[in-house]
Design an enzyme around this catalytic site. Structure first.
Site, PDB file in Angstrom:
ATOM      1  N   HIS A   7       0.811  -1.225   0.000  1.00 23.81           N
ATOM      2  CA  HIS A   7       0.000   0.000   0.000  1.00 23.81           C
ATOM      3  C   HIS A   7       0.844   1.275   0.000  1.00 23.81           C
ATOM      4  O   HIS A   7       0.307   2.358  -0.188  1.00 23.81           O
ATOM      5  CB  HIS A   7      -0.953   0.014   1.202  1.00 23.81           C
ATOM      6  N   HIS A  63       1.812   6.927   0.007  1.00 22.52           N
ATOM      7  CA  HIS A  63       0.970   6.068   0.859  1.00 22.52           C
ATOM      8  C   HIS A  63      -0.437   6.042   0.278  1.00 22.52           C
ATOM      9  O   HIS A  63      -1.170   7.022   0.403  1.00 22.52           O
ATOM     10  CB  HIS A  63       0.960   6.627   2.285  1.00 22.52           C
TER      11      HIS A  63
END
Length: 170
Positions: free
Chosen positions: A76, A91
């Site tokens: 992620h 992110h």
């Protein structure tokens, strides 16, 4: 491509001079960090930069040339360090670590030397939109205090690999 060609490409990427331009790693709507629904990012505790709200599935691209320092196990988030030492952290979404990697597919590996625009991680927009707290994606310069200014682009639309979202000045 032979083994020596591989090392030649790696050497060239490592010695490329960073021109200060950080490209959008994903396509979507540009936002100021203050609109990220997480205080750690919104208050610039991990660095300064911009955020992008993606609008479709796609691939997270390298925002600048450099070395992939970290790709989280859940795919992620990742970080790249440019040859000039700029630390870029991307992110995808908020609380996406809790999805344990679902919705993401790793393409690149840690330690790889990449060029701006190289594919790093594939993401499934529909799954993430339905299952993540937020899909707003911060693009952070974690060592921003080492630079005079970042000149973020905080509005409009970004196209992955084409739109300059930060212009870092020494």
């Amino acid at each position: 491509m032979g083994l020596f060609d591989l090392f030649k490409g790696k050497k060239e990427a490592e010695t490329q001079e960073f021109n200060g331009k950080v490209f959008a790693p994903i396509s979507g709507k540009l936002l100021p960090l203050s609109e990220v629904p997480d205080e750690v990012f919104a208050q610039k505790m991990v660095g300064d930069g911009i955020a992008i709200e993606p609008t479709a599935s796609g691939v997270m691209l390298a925002p600048a040339s450099g070395r992939v320092e970290k790709i989280f196990d859940t795919n992620h988030a990742f970080s790249i360090v440019t040859p000039a030492g700029i630390e870029i952290f991307v992110h995808f979404g908020m609380d996406t670590v809790q999805l344990e990697g679902k919705g993401f597919e790793r393409i690149a590996e840690e330690g790889s030397v990449v060029k701006a625009g190289d594919p790093l991680i594939k993401y499934d927009y529909d799954f993430l939109k339905a299952n993540a707290k937020s899909i707003i994606t911060p693009v952070i310069i974690s060592n921003y205090e080492d630079y005079a200014s970042l000149n973020p682009v905080e509005s409009g639309a970004a196209t992955a690999g084409e739109t300059v979202v930060l212009n870092v000045q020494k």
